[in-house]
Design a protein around this motif. Structure first.
Motif, PDB file in Angstrom:
ATOM      1  N   ALA A 187       0.828  -1.208   0.000  1.00 38.61           N
ATOM      2  CA  ALA A 187       0.000   0.000   0.000  1.00 38.61           C
ATOM      3  C   ALA A 187       0.859   1.254   0.000  1.00 38.61           C
ATOM      4  N   HIS A 188       1.922   1.223   0.791  1.00 37.11           N
ATOM      5  CA  HIS A 188       2.815   2.384   0.844  1.00 37.11           C
ATOM      6  C   HIS A 188       3.440   2.639  -0.530  1.00 37.11           C
ATOM      7  N   LEU A 189       3.916   1.581  -1.179  1.00 34.28           N
ATOM      8  CA  LEU A 189       4.547   1.736  -2.487  1.00 34.28           C
ATOM      9  C   LEU A 189       3.548   2.170  -3.557  1.00 34.28           C
ATOM     10  N   GLU A 190       2.300   1.791  -3.403  1.00 30.94           N
ATOM     11  CA  GLU A 190       1.269   2.191  -4.365  1.00 30.94           C
ATOM     12  C   GLU A 190       0.763   3.601  -4.129  1.00 30.94           C
ATOM     13  N   SER A 191       1.090   4.168  -2.974  1.00 29.66           N
ATOM     14  CA  SER A 191       0.612   5.513  -2.645  1.00 29.66           C
ATOM     15  C   SER A 191       1.538   6.569  -3.240  1.00 29.66           C
ATOM     16  N   ASP A 192       1.116   7.800  -3.120  1.00 34.23           N
ATOM     17  CA  ASP A 192       1.923   8.921  -3.611  1.00 34.23           C
ATOM     18  C   ASP A 192       3.128   9.190  -2.720  1.00 34.23           C
ATOM     19  N   GLU A 193       3.170   8.605  -1.543  1.00 33.03           N
ATOM     20  CA  GLU A 193       4.254   8.861  -0.593  1.00 33.03           C
ATOM     21  C   GLU A 193       5.567   8.189  -0.975  1.00 33.03           C
ATOM     22  N   HIS A 194       5.562   7.336  -1.977  1.00 27.28           N
ATOM     23  CA  HIS A 194       6.779   6.615  -2.338  1.00 27.28           C
ATOM     24  C   HIS A 194       7.749   7.458  -3.162  1.00 27.28           C
ATOM     25  N   SER A 195       7.411   8.687  -3.474  1.00 26.43           N
ATOM     26  CA  SER A 195       8.266   9.507  -4.334  1.00 26.43           C
ATOM     27  C   SER A 195       9.669   9.690  -3.750  1.00 26.43           C
ATOM     28  N   PHE A 196       9.802   9.662  -2.426  1.00 25.69           N
ATOM     29  CA  PHE A 196      11.131   9.794  -1.835  1.00 25.69           C
ATOM     30  C   PHE A 196      12.032   8.642  -2.263  1.00 25.69           C
ATOM     31  N   LEU A 197      11.448   7.456  -2.477  1.00 24.12           N
ATOM     32  CA  LEU A 197      12.252   6.311  -2.898  1.00 24.12           C
ATOM     33  C   LEU A 197      12.839   6.513  -4.288  1.00 24.12           C
ATOM     34  N   THR A 198      12.048   7.102  -5.187  1.00 23.67           N
ATOM     35  CA  THR A 198      12.575   7.324  -6.529  1.00 23.67           C
ATOM     36  C   THR A 198      13.766   8.272  -6.474  1.00 23.67           C
ATOM     37  N   LYS A 199      13.690   9.270  -5.596  1.00 21.20           N
ATOM     38  CA  LYS A 199      14.813  10.201  -5.445  1.00 21.20           C
ATOM     39  C   LYS A 199      15.975   9.539  -4.717  1.00 21.20           C
ATOM     40  N   PHE A 200      15.701   8.915  -3.581  1.00 22.96           N
ATOM     41  CA  PHE A 200      16.756   8.343  -2.754  1.00 22.96           C
ATOM     42  C   PHE A 200      17.482   7.202  -3.473  1.00 22.96           C
ATOM     43  N   LEU A 201      16.700   6.296  -4.058  1.00 24.73           N
ATOM     44  CA  LEU A 201      17.296   5.134  -4.710  1.00 24.73           C
ATOM     45  C   LEU A 201      17.679   5.391  -6.167  1.00 24.73           C
ATOM     46  N   GLY A 202      17.186   6.498  -6.712  1.00 21.42           N
ATOM     47  CA  GLY A 202      17.468   6.805  -8.106  1.00 21.42           C
ATOM     48  C   GLY A 202      16.810   5.829  -9.061  1.00 21.42           C
ATOM     49  N   ILE A 203      15.579   5.436  -8.743  1.00 24.06           N
ATOM     50  CA  ILE A 203      14.855   4.472  -9.577  1.00 24.06           C
ATOM     51  C   ILE A 203      13.579   5.103 -10.110  1.00 24.06           C
ATOM     52  N   GLY A 204      13.024   4.481 -11.110  1.00 21.67           N
ATOM     53  CA  GLY A 204      11.800   4.976 -11.723  1.00 21.67           C
ATOM     54  C   GLY A 204      10.563   4.317 -11.160  1.00 21.67           C
ATOM     55  N   PRO A 205       9.417   4.810 -11.610  1.00 25.25           N
ATOM     56  CA  PRO A 205       8.139   4.269 -11.124  1.00 25.25           C
ATOM     57  C   PRO A 205       7.947   2.781 -11.432  1.00 25.25           C
ATOM     58  N   ASP A 206       8.583   2.300 -12.515  1.00 26.29           N
ATOM     59  CA  ASP A 206       8.447   0.878 -12.841  1.00 26.29           C
ATOM     60  C   ASP A 206       9.066  -0.001 -11.754  1.00 26.29           C
ATOM     61  N   GLU A 207      10.196   0.429 -11.205  1.00 27.95           N
ATOM     62  CA  GLU A 207      10.838  -0.326 -10.122  1.00 27.95           C
ATOM     63  C   GLU A 207       9.964  -0.316  -8.868  1.00 27.95           C
ATOM     64  N   ILE A 208       9.337   0.811  -8.586  1.00 27.63           N
ATOM     65  CA  ILE A 208       8.435   0.915  -7.431  1.00 27.63           C
ATOM     66  C   ILE A 208       7.243  -0.024  -7.631  1.00 27.63           C
ATOM     67  N   ALA A 209       6.686  -0.039  -8.836  1.00 24.94           N
ATOM     68  CA  ALA A 209       5.544  -0.913  -9.130  1.00 24.94           C
ATOM     69  C   ALA A 209       5.935  -2.382  -8.983  1.00 24.94           C
ATOM     70  N   LEU A 210       7.150  -2.722  -9.416  1.00 26.29           N
ATOM     71  CA  LEU A 210       7.631  -4.101  -9.283  1.00 26.29           C
ATOM     72  C   LEU A 210       7.769  -4.482  -7.809  1.00 26.29           C
ATOM     73  N   ALA A 211       8.296  -3.572  -7.008  1.00 29.66           N
ATOM     74  CA  ALA A 211       8.428  -3.841  -5.571  1.00 29.66           C
ATOM     75  C   ALA A 211       7.053  -4.040  -4.939  1.00 29.66           C
ATOM     76  N   ALA A 212       6.075  -3.208  -5.327  1.00 25.13           N
ATOM     77  CA  ALA A 212       4.715  -3.358  -4.797  1.00 25.13           C
ATOM     78  C   ALA A 212       4.136  -4.717  -5.187  1.00 25.13           C
ATOM     79  N   MET A 213       4.367  -5.142  -6.431  1.00 25.57           N
ATOM     80  CA  MET A 213       3.867  -6.449  -6.876  1.00 25.57           C
ATOM     81  C   MET A 213       4.539  -7.585  -6.102  1.00 25.57           C
ATOM     82  N   ASN A 214       5.824  -7.414  -5.790  1.00 23.19           N
ATOM     83  CA  ASN A 214       6.519  -8.438  -5.008  1.00 23.19           C
ATOM     84  C   ASN A 214       5.932  -8.557  -3.605  1.00 23.19           C
TER      85      ASN A 214
END
Length: 174
Positions: free
Chosen positions: A85-112
């Motif tokens: 739920a956290h990864l699917e929410s708008d609050e995950h934007s810090f991860l894209t900045k911190f980890l330097g990854i795109g939304p596809d990686e976040i979506a994959l993590a949420a699916m996992n």
């Protein structure tokens, strides 16, 4: 009667754990699993109160241990769902900045995380299927130890709470 309330909560939690969740969104799954956690915690509390009445048989101790294991697994599934739920929410934007990854990686993590929660709940289904015979044996043992008045009190308490728990939608709070 504490044993009756324990049994009613265990049975409702078991029914909810074997329900298919595929049709539910993430939020509804979290609510559903949270209700199961509440029911199992209530069942364990009732088991503890029943144990204060005297000596606890090894079978009762094993059943309580089993319920604690089931609860720990449900809490694991709940944690995976919360992460999803956290990864699917708008609050995950810090991860894209911190980890330097795109939304596809976040979506994959949420699916996992979703897959992990499904796998934990599937493993629980298997454990709950195996519980059927020993649980009913324990119930029969308990019923055999009750006198007629205790059996009547058990039935009244059990039926009242079962009806109350059945009347609530599966995603509602217990």
């Amino acid at each position: 009667m504490h044993v009756a309330r324990r049994d009613a909560c265990v049975e409702r939690a078991t029914e909810m754990l074997i329900m298919p969740l595929e049709h539910m969104g993430t939020g509804a799954r979290i609510d559903h699993v949270s209700r199961v956690i509440h029911l199992l915690e209530k069942a364990l509390g009732e088991a503890e109160l029943a144990a204060r009445g005297g000596a606890v048989s090894p079978v009762e101790q094993d059943f309580t241990h089993f319920l604690n294991l089931i609860l720990a697994n449900v809490r694991s599934a709940d944690a995976f769902l919360d992460h999803q739920a956290h990864l699917e929410s708008d609050e995950h934007s810090f991860l894209t900045k911190f980890l330097g990854i795109g939304p596809d990686e976040i979506a994959l993590a949420a699916m996992n995380y979703q897959r992990l929660s499904v796998e934990v709940l599937a493993a629980l289904w298997q454990m709950l299927r195996l519980m059927h015979v020993p649980y009913h044996t324990l119930q029969q043992k308990n019923q055999g130890e009750f006198d007629e008045a205790d059996r009547a009190r058990y039935q009244t308490a059990y039926q009242h709470l079962r009806a109350e728990l059945q009347a609530r939608p599966a995603a509602a709070g217990a």
